[in-house]
Design a protein around this motif. Structure first.
Motif, mmCIF file in Angstrom:
data_model
loop_
_atom_site.group_PDB
_atom_site.id
_atom_site.type_symbol
_atom_site.label_atom_id
_atom_site.label_comp_id
_atom_site.label_asym_id
_atom_site.label_seq_id
_atom_site.Cartn_x
_atom_site.Cartn_y
_atom_site.Cartn_z
ATOM 1 N N ALA A 195 -11.867 -2.294 -0.366
ATOM 2 C CA ALA A 195 -11.104 -1.041 -0.312
ATOM 3 C C ALA A 195 -12.088 0.118 -0.276
ATOM 4 O O ALA A 195 -13.032 0.164 -1.072
ATOM 5 C CB ALA A 195 -10.184 -0.916 -1.517
ATOM 6 N N GLY A 220 -7.101 2.457 3.390
ATOM 7 C CA GLY A 220 -8.178 2.050 2.493
ATOM 8 C C GLY A 220 -8.547 0.581 2.596
ATOM 9 O O GLY A 220 -9.688 0.204 2.353
ATOM 10 N N LEU A 221 -7.590 -0.268 2.974
ATOM 11 C CA LEU A 221 -7.843 -1.708 3.035
ATOM 12 C C LEU A 221 -8.612 -2.063 4.311
ATOM 13 O O LEU A 221 -8.214 -1.678 5.414
ATOM 14 C CB LEU A 221 -6.517 -2.468 3.000
ATOM 15 N N GLN A 268 0.832 -1.193 0.000
ATOM 16 C CA GLN A 268 0.000 0.000 0.000
ATOM 17 C C GLN A 268 0.876 1.257 0.000
ATOM 18 O O GLN A 268 1.991 1.237 0.525
ATOM 19 C CB GLN A 268 -0.882 0.040 1.251
#
Length: 381
Positions: free
Chosen positions: A307, A265-266, A260
């Protein structure tokens, strides 16, 4: 979620892909879409799938590979690494690896090359447009594939072959598809994929040890792998509470190694709750996919993840999806089977599952079971 089962008895075992009524695909231009009062309905997800505002951090095992990768690795270091992996993979299949041996310069170059590609005009990116039913190429929000629950992202996917007869698959793809001026990008991603493949095989050694099979079993199974590399780009979105960068799904592949950038976001669904995995520039996020779940006879889990996007910052990530050679039969080793532990999934090849996800079924949390049901109720040609 997309279901494989319909109400019609005649269509009961026909897998479904959420194609809707796609006639003129929507153009995904985030700069223009963000100027509108709201985002188009095609990007708005159902209430039960909309992102949560705050996701607590997931406690992900951090596995230091330095001792394991060294020539004089100690048995205790190997045992501890395999124990941590077993613990994570039995629960949610996600873990972090550090001191992995991949140079920071190569990772930085891979991110810089990704920025160069996504900064190109849409017409240039469309030169490598991903065709329907194919797994490689450029896709802008999959607008030509789906009609609802569109992801707020762009992707470039390309194939990597660990094959001595095709030593420069990635490099050749960039030159052939985009032109010889893209040779520098091709060289970076060729090297990056080679390093990811090598790292994947080392992780496979630990996975084999953690499952009680030989250290070499899964490593040998994935030699000459036919894998997929993907560059993910998530632009800012004016309504991040309505859409998703990537919808909830389990990876149909075997193993994912993700790097990343600095933007969150994950998210992973664990214990009935969405939890986040924050970026760590020195670490790769690794997770089990459906194909390895079948190889482990369901001992190790592929886990639902997604995500999310935000209104302020773009986000990028590098994803390497380890896949076996396409004609290699996926079945668990004998050590994982006995009279009390029956087979959970039928034999299949990676090419069969890949085709299923590209032409018949939108990947979700039930992909492997839906695929298994489809195989056992539909003659295989």
């Amino acid at each position: 979620m997309v279901s494989c089962i319909t109400k019609s008895p005649q269509e009961e075992h026909t897998p479904k892909l959420d194609l809707g009524n796609i006639q003129t695909p929507l153009i995904f231009n985030p700069s223009m879409l963000n100027l509108q009062a709201t985002i188009p309905n095609q990007f708005i997800w159902p209430d039960d799938e909309k992102p949560c505002t705050e996701a607590p951090e997931l406690d992900v095992p951090l596995i230091d590979l330095q001792n394991f990768l060294s020539a004089s690795s100690s048995p205790s270091a190997t045992l501890e690494a395999s124990r941590l992996i077993s613990e994570a993979c039995s629960k949610h299949g996600f873990f972090l690896v550090v001191n992995h041996g991949i140079s920071e310069e190569l990772i930085s170059d891979a991110h810089e090359c990704m920025a160069r590609f996504y900064d190109m005009p849409p017409s240039e990116k469309q030169k490598v447009h991903r065709k329907p039913g194919e797994s490689c190429g450029y896709a802008s929000s999959f607008t030509g594939r789906f009609s609802t629950k569109l992801p707020w992202k762009e992707t470039l996917s390309f194939r990597f072959c660990d094959d001595k007869n095709s030593p420069n698959t990635v490099q050749d793809y960039f030159c052939d598809a985009l032109g010889h001026e893209f040779l520098p990008l091709g060289k970076v991603y060729q090297e990056y994929c080679e390093e990811m493949s090598s790292l994947s095989l080392k992780i496979m050694e630990l996975l084999g040890l953690s499952l009680g099979v030989s250290r070499d079993y899964f490593r040998e199974f994935f030699e000459e792998n036919d894998s997929i590399m993907r560059l993910n780009y998530y632009p800012p979105c004016q309504k991040p509470d309505l859409t998703l960068g990537t919808g909830p799904h389990c990876d149909p592949t075997s193993l994912t190694i993700l790097h990343q950038d600095h933007v969150n976001g994950l998210q992973v669904f664990v214990d009935n709750q969405w939890r986040s995995i924050s970026p760590n520039p020195k670490a790769f996020v690794v997770n089990i996919g459906d194909t390895f779940m079948a190889l482990s006879n369901n001992i190790y889990k592929s886990c639902l993840h997604r995500a999310v996007v935000n209104s302020q910052s773009e986000r990028k990530s590098l994803a390497f999806f380890l896949c076996p050679k396409k004609d290699r039969v996926v079945k668990p080793p004998r050590e994982l089977l006995d009279s009390n532990t029956p087979r959970r999934y039928p034999d299949f090849t990676w090419s069969m599952l890949l085709e299923f996800t590209q032409k018949h079924y939108r990947a979700d949390m039930n992909t492997l079971q839906a695929f298994s049901d489809w195989l056992t109720k539909k003659p295989i040609k």
